[in-house]
Scaffold this motif. Structure first.
Motif, PDB file in Angstrom:
ATOM      1  N   ALA A 166      -1.382   6.090 -20.405  1.00 12.48           N
ATOM      2  CA  ALA A 166      -1.776   5.272 -19.245  1.00 12.48           C
ATOM      3  C   ALA A 166      -0.495   4.409 -18.946  1.00 12.48           C
ATOM      4  CB  ALA A 166      -2.848   4.102 -19.855  1.00 12.48           C
ATOM      5  N   ILE A 167       0.292   3.833 -19.701  1.00 11.36           N
ATOM      6  CA  ILE A 167       1.342   2.942 -19.317  1.00 11.36           C
ATOM      7  C   ILE A 167       2.277   3.703 -18.476  1.00 11.36           C
ATOM      8  CG2 ILE A 167       3.391   1.768 -20.116  1.00 11.36           C
ATOM      9  CD1 ILE A 167       1.582   0.778 -22.384  1.00 11.36           C
ATOM     10  N   GLN A 168       2.407   4.987 -18.812  1.00 15.20           N
ATOM     11  CA  GLN A 168       3.312   5.744 -18.031  1.00 15.20           C
ATOM     12  C   GLN A 168       2.914   6.273 -16.745  1.00 15.20           C
ATOM     13  OE1 GLN A 168       3.618   9.155 -20.928  1.00 15.20           O
ATOM     14  NE2 GLN A 168       5.200   8.525 -22.045  1.00 15.20           N
ATOM     15  N   ILE A 169       1.470   6.156 -16.395  1.00 12.44           N
ATOM     16  CA  ILE A 169       0.916   6.211 -15.249  1.00 12.44           C
ATOM     17  C   ILE A 169       1.064   5.110 -14.373  1.00 12.44           C
ATOM     18  CG2 ILE A 169      -1.019   6.569 -13.782  1.00 12.44           C
ATOM     19  CD1 ILE A 169      -2.083   8.587 -15.950  1.00 12.44           C
ATOM     20  N   LEU A 170       0.932   3.982 -15.047  1.00 16.20           N
ATOM     21  CA  LEU A 170       1.274   2.521 -14.335  1.00 16.20           C
ATOM     22  C   LEU A 170       2.686   2.456 -13.762  1.00 16.20           C
ATOM     23  CD1 LEU A 170      -1.054   0.396 -16.695  1.00 16.20           C
ATOM     24  CD2 LEU A 170      -1.524   0.788 -14.088  1.00 16.20           C
ATOM     25  N   THR A 171       3.418   2.858 -14.796  1.00 17.26           N
ATOM     26  CA  THR A 171       4.913   2.879 -14.397  1.00 17.26           C
ATOM     27  C   THR A 171       5.266   3.777 -13.173  1.00 17.26           C
ATOM     28  OG1 THR A 171       5.414   2.117 -16.728  1.00 17.26           O
ATOM     29  CG2 THR A 171       7.219   3.145 -15.271  1.00 17.26           C
ATOM     30  N   ALA A 172       4.558   4.712 -13.163  1.00 14.47           N
ATOM     31  CA  ALA A 172       5.061   5.755 -12.095  1.00 14.47           C
ATOM     32  C   ALA A 172       4.338   5.234 -10.842  1.00 14.47           C
ATOM     33  CB  ALA A 172       4.365   7.055 -12.285  1.00 14.47           C
ATOM     34  N   GLU A 173       2.937   4.735 -10.635  1.00 14.44           N
ATOM     35  CA  GLU A 173       2.201   4.207  -9.555  1.00 14.44           C
ATOM     36  C   GLU A 173       2.892   2.871  -9.131  1.00 14.44           C
ATOM     37  OE1 GLU A 173       0.074   5.807  -7.850  1.00 14.44           O
ATOM     38  OE2 GLU A 173       0.615   7.635  -8.912  1.00 14.44           O
ATOM     39  N   LEU A 189      -6.048   7.532 -14.806  1.00  8.37           N
ATOM     40  CA  LEU A 189      -5.846   6.545 -15.316  1.00  8.37           C
ATOM     41  C   LEU A 189      -7.215   6.076 -15.812  1.00  8.37           C
ATOM     42  CD1 LEU A 189      -4.048   4.163 -16.316  1.00  8.37           C
ATOM     43  CD2 LEU A 189      -4.353   3.216 -14.038  1.00  8.37           C
ATOM     44  N   ASP A 190      -8.239   6.065 -14.932  1.00 11.59           N
ATOM     45  CA  ASP A 190      -9.450   5.725 -15.333  1.00 11.59           C
ATOM     46  C   ASP A 190      -9.876   6.254 -16.616  1.00 11.59           C
ATOM     47  OD1 ASP A 190      -9.454   3.888 -13.094  1.00 11.59           O
ATOM     48  OD2 ASP A 190     -10.936   5.067 -12.026  1.00 11.59           O
ATOM     49  N   GLN A 191      -9.878   7.777 -16.700  1.00 10.62           N
ATOM     50  CA  GLN A 191     -10.198   8.519 -17.570  1.00 10.62           C
ATOM     51  C   GLN A 191      -9.710   8.157 -18.995  1.00 10.62           C
ATOM     52  OE1 GLN A 191      -9.275  12.818 -17.418  1.00 10.62           O
ATOM     53  NE2 GLN A 191     -11.126  13.427 -18.382  1.00 10.62           N
ATOM     54  N   LEU A 192      -8.307   7.839 -19.044  1.00 10.33           N
ATOM     55  CA  LEU A 192      -7.372   7.546 -20.398  1.00 10.33           C
ATOM     56  C   LEU A 192      -8.048   6.167 -20.795  1.00 10.33           C
ATOM     57  CD1 LEU A 192      -3.828   8.453 -19.230  1.00 10.33           C
ATOM     58  CD2 LEU A 192      -5.230   9.589 -21.030  1.00 10.33           C
ATOM     59  N   LEU A 193      -8.361   5.088 -19.786  1.00  6.45           N
ATOM     60  CA  LEU A 193      -8.735   4.075 -20.196  1.00  6.45           C
ATOM     61  C   LEU A 193     -10.107   3.757 -20.793  1.00  6.45           C
ATOM     62  CD1 LEU A 193      -7.288   1.776 -17.514  1.00  6.45           C
ATOM     63  CD2 LEU A 193      -6.464   1.813 -19.777  1.00  6.45           C
ATOM     64  N   GLU A 194     -10.810   4.870 -20.182  1.00  6.35           N
ATOM     65  CA  GLU A 194     -12.272   5.013 -20.798  1.00  6.35           C
ATOM     66  C   GLU A 194     -12.303   5.823 -22.381  1.00  6.35           C
ATOM     67  OE1 GLU A 194     -14.065   7.459 -17.889  1.00  6.35           O
ATOM     68  OE2 GLU A 194     -14.177   5.932 -16.222  1.00  6.35           O
ATOM     69  N   SER A 208       0.658  -1.246   0.147  1.00  3.05           N
ATOM     70  CA  SER A 208       0.027  -0.048  -0.089  1.00  3.05           C
ATOM     71  C   SER A 208       0.715   1.433  -0.017  1.00  3.05           C
ATOM     72  CB  SER A 208      -0.944   0.047   1.219  1.00  3.05           C
ATOM     73  OG  SER A 208      -0.162  -0.224   2.407  1.00  3.05           O
ATOM     74  N   ASP A 209       2.212   1.168   0.193  1.00  4.97           N
ATOM     75  CA  ASP A 209       3.100   2.164   0.057  1.00  4.97           C
ATOM     76  C   ASP A 209       3.858   2.157  -1.066  1.00  4.97           C
ATOM     77  OD1 ASP A 209       5.399   3.711   0.586  1.00  4.97           O
ATOM     78  OD2 ASP A 209       5.536   3.416   2.643  1.00  4.97           O
ATOM     79  N   LYS A 210       3.460   3.200  -1.769  1.00  4.22           N
ATOM     80  CA  LYS A 210       4.102   3.373  -3.113  1.00  4.22           C
ATOM     81  C   LYS A 210       5.546   3.202  -3.259  1.00  4.22           C
ATOM     82  CE  LYS A 210       4.002   7.301  -5.696  1.00  4.22           C
ATOM     83  NZ  LYS A 210       3.368   8.166  -6.843  1.00  4.22           N
ATOM     84  N   ASN A 211       6.238   3.812  -2.246  1.00  3.90           N
ATOM     85  CA  ASN A 211       7.888   3.916  -2.101  1.00  3.90           C
ATOM     86  C   ASN A 211       8.355   2.436  -1.868  1.00  3.90           C
ATOM     87  OD1 ASN A 211       8.490   6.922  -2.030  1.00  3.90           O
ATOM     88  ND2 ASN A 211       7.465   6.797   0.061  1.00  3.90           N
ATOM     89  N   LEU A 212       7.348   1.465  -1.232  1.00  2.00           N
ATOM     90  CA  LEU A 212       7.972   0.066  -1.181  1.00  2.00           C
ATOM     91  C   LEU A 212       7.876  -0.546  -2.666  1.00  2.00           C
ATOM     92  CD1 LEU A 212       6.958  -0.851   2.346  1.00  2.00           C
ATOM     93  CD2 LEU A 212       9.315   0.146   1.431  1.00  2.00           C
ATOM     94  N   ARG A 213       6.802  -0.170  -3.358  1.00  2.00           N
ATOM     95  CA  ARG A 213       6.551  -0.909  -4.758  1.00  2.00           C
ATOM     96  C   ARG A 213       7.901  -0.492  -5.461  1.00  2.00           C
ATOM     97  NH1 ARG A 213       1.120   1.296  -3.835  1.00  2.00           N
ATOM     98  NH2 ARG A 213       1.452   2.673  -5.545  1.00  2.00           N
ATOM     99  N   LEU A 214       8.094   0.763  -5.369  1.00  2.00           N
ATOM    100  CA  LEU A 214       9.182   1.268  -6.402  1.00  2.00           C
ATOM    101  C   LEU A 214      10.488   0.919  -5.997  1.00  2.00           C
ATOM    102  CD1 LEU A 214       7.970   5.020  -6.685  1.00  2.00           C
ATOM    103  CD2 LEU A 214       8.020   3.074  -8.542  1.00  2.00           C
ATOM    104  N   ALA A 215      10.790   0.473  -4.601  1.00  2.00           N
ATOM    105  CA  ALA A 215      11.890  -0.252  -4.261  1.00  2.00           C
ATOM    106  C   ALA A 215      11.832  -1.512  -4.725  1.00  2.00           C
ATOM    107  CB  ALA A 215      12.039  -0.244  -2.905  1.00  2.00           C
TER     108      ALA A 215
END
Length: 543
Positions: free
Chosen positions: A497-504, A474-479, A319-326
């Motif tokens: 959308a992929i750029q958002i997913l990569t960042a998140e 992201l939701d708006q882009l996919l719609e 749930s912590d984005k920093n740990l996901r990116l780590a």
């Protein structure tokens, strides 16, 4: 779903949907997807081995015999509305018929549907063929089709919810015409209906079997073969449907017997020893061995598949984005592709593969950077690392992958506990979000929407959003990707959308695989469709 083997042979499909739809009046067939002709789909045949194509099928098909198929894992369920496994689909495409099908050039063609119309961008009229019947004798009419769409949308256990979420209603116009009213224009819908969302189940069989349909599909389908039995971990047996609706071609086999053989080497040896006739997927470590065997036919099929690691963003630690990116920067995906998959594929930069018109080669896969990994750990208040469980499907390549991931992350100070599970538990844990990280092998879909929307859009009740990602932009882009019909515009939206997913970082992109298949030269008339599915309606055994 999603057994790490499960999807490695996947799909290089087309794009088509309602974007194509919008250009068509009542049509005997849908046009091929723009750009499909340039999609790769090579075949390698050793000296002396015949190529099992439609051309071969023209030479006097032989009726009879049992086709023996080796599957990488056992099926999970016989109910296509509740299925998330590609192995299930290998059986379904011979047991159930979809409303539309893919041809060998990746075009969308009517199947159970005789034709379709789009009087406006938010309406799809499907005209069914006359005289269609399920295996139990029930008529396949517009009311039966309406029942199926309602079930996919409303059954609490439906895994098709995301695929039909844009359908506002399904209504019977006349006995053979179904009207689908859409919430928004949908350029991906026809492509969606070439697979499980387009497969019709007998309402009578479902009423009789109920939840047992998952284990017993007696009478449920319309396909060229009927269900006989499923003995878990041993075999699934189908028999020829002598009342099949199509009068051209097969089915020719008396029976098809699917046998799960999880060990890749044992599966190849079974083919070499004439214990099976075809295998669903040739593991990377066995490709060179199979290609050097003049008694086998090997077909290399590029695919639209995408494999990634899904992170559960709904609970700690991810749930912590920093740990996901780590974690993202602690992994060496290039080394995984070379070491685990032996280069049978390329590192993924997102959910859309190079075989798709929507692939953006300007987006580069994330490169490993241990310094960045440590910086993100510190930002999360975990400078000494953290621990999590990584669920992998208990097949050889999945286990190997888990150990490599564990070793790589240890270098970043992250403790990865590898947990071996079966496909059923993975499906349950993913849907219920009771996991930390899991491998996710997606076989790909004809339209890039099938690789994106249902996984990353905030749609209540959509079980394939295992990560729990919820991002309004992201939701708006996919719609928007569903409402736009121009490929160039859609490609730009997907790239954003992929750029958002990569960042998140709700997932870690891993590989876009190539899907080798191996079979006996005795198997004739088999045409490889680049979605990775083994369809045997017109196939037969020679000699």
């Amino acid at each position: 779903m999603l057994n790490r083997r499960q999807l490695l042979r996947s799909t290089l499909l087309l794009s088509g949907g309602l974007a194509l739809l919008a250009a068509c009046a009542p049509a005997p067939s849908a046009p091929s997807t723009p750009g499909a002709a340039s999609a790769p789909g090579g075949a390698t045949t050793p000296a002396g081995a015949s190529q099992p194509t439609a051309a071969a099928a023209a030479a006097s098909p032989t009726r009879g015999g049992t086709l023996r198929v080796g599957l990488s894992v056992d099926v999970v369920t016989l109910d296509p509305h509740l299925s998330g496994s590609k192995f299930d689909r290998q059986v379904y495409h011979n047991l159930y018929d979809p409303l539309f099908i893919l041809d060998e050039k990746l075009g969308i063609q009517p199947n159970l549907a005789e034709s379709y119309q789009t009087p406006d961008p938010q309406t799809l009229l499907i005209k069914l063929r006359s005289g269609l019947k399920f295996h139990d004798g029930t008529d396949l009419n517009a009311e039966a089709a309406r029942f199926n769409f309602d079930r996919m949308a409303n059954d609490p256990k439906s895994v098709r919810k995301g695929e039909v979420a844009n359908i506002a209603s399904a209504e019977v116009v006349d006995p053979l015409t179904l009207k689908l009213s859409l919430k928004q224009p949908d350029s991906s819908l026809l492509a969606t209906l070439t697979d499980r969302a387009g497969m019709m189940i007998s309402p009578t069989a479902l009423g009789k079997l109920g939840a047992d349909l998952g284990n017993n599909a007696t009478g449920a389908g319309t396909g060229p073969f009927q269900f006989v039995e499923w003995v878990p971990d041993d075999h699934v047996l189908l028999k020829r449907n002598d009342s099949y609706w199509s009068t051209s071609g097969g089915p020719y086999f008396d029976q098809i017997r699917y046998r799960p053989i999880p060990d890749d080497t044992v599966k190849l040896q079974s083919l070499q020893n004439n214990e099976i006739d075809v295998l669903d997927y040739l593991a990377p470590r066995n490709v060179s061995t199979a290609k050097s065997d003049s008694n086998l036919v090997v077909i290399d099929v590029p695919s639209l598949a995408a494999f990634w690691f899904t992170l559960n963003t709904t609970r700690p630690p991810f749930s912590d984005k920093n740990l996901r990116l780590a974690l993202v920067y602690g992994l060496d995906v290039d080394a995984l592709v070379k070491g685990v998959y032996l280069g049978v594929g390329v590192p993924a930069n997102g959910p859309i593969s190079p075989a798709s018109w929507a692939y953006d080669d300007s987006i580069k896969p994330v490169a490993r950077d241990l310094n960045k990994a440590r910086q993100y750990l510190a930002a999360a208040g975990q400078p000494n690392g953290f621990s999590f469980d990584f669920e992998v499907v208990n097949v050889p390549i999945g286990i190997q992958e888990g150990e490599v991931v564990k070793a790589q992350l240890a270098e970043a100070g992250i403790t990865c506990n590898v947990v071996q599970i079966d496909g059923a538990r993975q499906l349950s844990d993913g849907n219920n979000k009771t996991y930390d990280m899991t491998s996710y092998d997606w076989s790909g879909r004809p339209d890039p929407d099938g690789n994106t929307y249902q996984f990353f859009h905030t749609t209540p009740g959509v079980s394939l959003n295992w990560s729990g990602i919820s991002n309004p932009q992201l939701d708006q882009l996919l719609e928007q990707t569903r409402q736009v019909t121009d490929h160039d515009q859609r490609k730009q939206l997907y790239s954003q959308a992929i750029q958002i997913l990569t960042a998140e970082a709700p997932v870690v992109w891993e590989i876009h695989p190539v899907e080798p298949k191996a079979l006996s030269p005795k198997l004739q008339g088999y045409t490889p469709i680049p979605d990775g599915m083994l369809r045997f309606r017109d196939a037969y055994l020679k000699g």
